[in-house]
Enzyme design. Structure first.
Site, short mmCIF file in Angstrom:
data_model
loop_
_atom_site.label_atom_id
_atom_site.label_comp_id
_atom_site.label_asym_id
_atom_site.label_seq_id
_atom_site.Cartn_x
_atom_site.Cartn_y
_atom_site.Cartn_z
N GLU A 85 0.82 -1.30 -0.09
CA GLU A 85 0.05 0.05 -0.06
C GLU A 85 0.81 1.17 0.04
OE1 GLU A 85 -3.33 -0.16 2.74
OE2 GLU A 85 -2.96 1.91 3.15
N ASP A 136 0.29 5.27 0.54
CA ASP A 136 -0.91 6.22 1.06
C ASP A 136 -0.41 7.67 0.99
OD1 ASP A 136 -2.28 4.18 2.12
OD2 ASP A 136 -1.46 4.13 4.02
N GLU A 165 -2.85 10.39 3.23
CA GLU A 165 -3.96 10.79 3.79
C GLU A 165 -3.71 12.22 4.12
OE1 GLU A 165 -5.63 7.10 6.12
OE2 GLU A 165 -3.43 6.98 6.55
N ARG A 187 10.34 6.26 19.25
CA ARG A 187 9.54 5.35 18.66
C ARG A 187 10.59 4.20 18.23
NH1 ARG A 187 6.25 6.08 13.10
NH2 ARG A 187 5.64 3.94 13.17
#
Ligand SMILES: *[C@@H]1O[C@H](CO)[C@@H](O)[C@H](O)[C@H]1NC(C)=O
Length: 293
Positions: free
Chosen positions: A102, A104, A106, A278
């Site tokens: 995918e 993307d 957004e 992260r």
């Protein structure tokens, strides 16, 4: 390298063979299927304009009729104007199934006057977590702008009005999976995501502004259509192959590279490749390669 060159050569040969049957995308009726949202999604103006809308009950979405395995796929979008906080306009390529690939865009709405966030991600075999976010250098609700995916065996480029904002290179040589075996369709949807899109639900969607509407026009696909399990560009037999094969270029030229750096310096607001909180144990392998980071 050798195998890439021969792949590209094969593409070029088949594209040249096919270029005489070149035609444009025609109307949106021919290119797009409305998939959900009932009357909230509409094709208008003799197939030249498409609108998606979102109300308190439901959003809406569409899908390209064709699937592609490599190409440059683009459309012009005018995003939800005014107070669009909580709305998300997703515009993406995706293959079906849980191990999907995918790519993307957004577009996360915002309060009137505050900037949209352009969120991007790349999934390979179902795994994403490669987010980069940007602001834009214009108001994306005031007019139509072109958003495109250039996807070839060597790299993926996200562009806005032909300014590249992100490049994801094929780094299989260092063990990073790359989308290259699964055909993808173009999808777009308008939905409500106030919990995700507004800093953890800080700003609520203002339903008194509903319905929210995003507009689309000028769908274009230069590339390879996947049809009936045939895996190569030579299987492309009819429309949507244009004479412009520049999307096959394996690298950004110097000017595009400069534009990409300009965007990344001035408009990038989040990059997973610099998010040490992260990834305390070290960044994903592709982050070590400069152009992805
Ligand atoms: C909305 O605008 C504010 C102020 O510029 C910004 O901090 C925030 O990231 C924006 N939110 C979204 C979802 O784009």
């Amino acid at each position: 390298m050798a195998s890439f060159s021969s792949t590209v050569l094969l593409f070029l040969i088949s594209l040249m063979a096919a270029s005489f049957i070149a035609v444009s995308a025609g109307t949106l009726y021919e290119a797009i299927d409305i998939k959900w949202g009932d009357e909230r999604a509409k094709i208008l103006n003799n197939g030249q304009l498409l609108t998606l809308s979102l109300d308190r009950t439901c959003g809406s979405g569409f899908q390209s009729k064709n699937e592609y395995l490599f190409g440059k796929i683009e459309m012009q979008l005018k995003l939800v104007p005014g107070n669009s906080a909580g709305t998300v306009t997703a515009f993406y390529l995706s293959s079906p199934g849980p191990t999907r690939d995918e790519i993307d865009f957004e577009f996360l709405g915002n309060l009137s006057g505050d900037p949209y966030t352009v969120h991007t991600n790349v999934y390979t075999q179902g795994k994403g977590e490669r987010e980069q976010q940007f602001h834009l250098w214009f108001d994306p609700t005031a007019d139509f702008h072109t958003y495109s995916f250039t996807w070839n065996p060597k790299h993926i480029i996200f562009s806005v009005d032909d300014t590249p904002i992100r490049e994801f290179k094929n780094l299989e040589s260092i063990g990073v999976q790359y989308p290259k075996n699964q055909a993808m369709s173009l999808y777009s949807s308008l939905w409500d995501a106030e919990d995700w899109a507004t800093r953890g639900g800080l700003v609520k969607t203002d339903w008194s502004q509903a319905p929210f509407t995003a507009s689309y026009r000028n769908f274009n696909a230069n590339g390879c259509i996947w049809s009936a399990g045939k895996s190569s560009c030579s299987s492309v037999s009819s429309s949507l192959i244009l004479a412009d094969n520049s999307w096959l270029a394996p690298e950004l030229d110097a000017r595009s590279q400069e534009k990409l750096m300009w965007v990344q310096r001035n408009y990038m607001i989040y990059n997973y490749c610099t998010d040490t909180k992260r990834f305390p144990g070290g960044f994903p392998a592709e982050c070590q390669a400069t152009s992805n980071s």
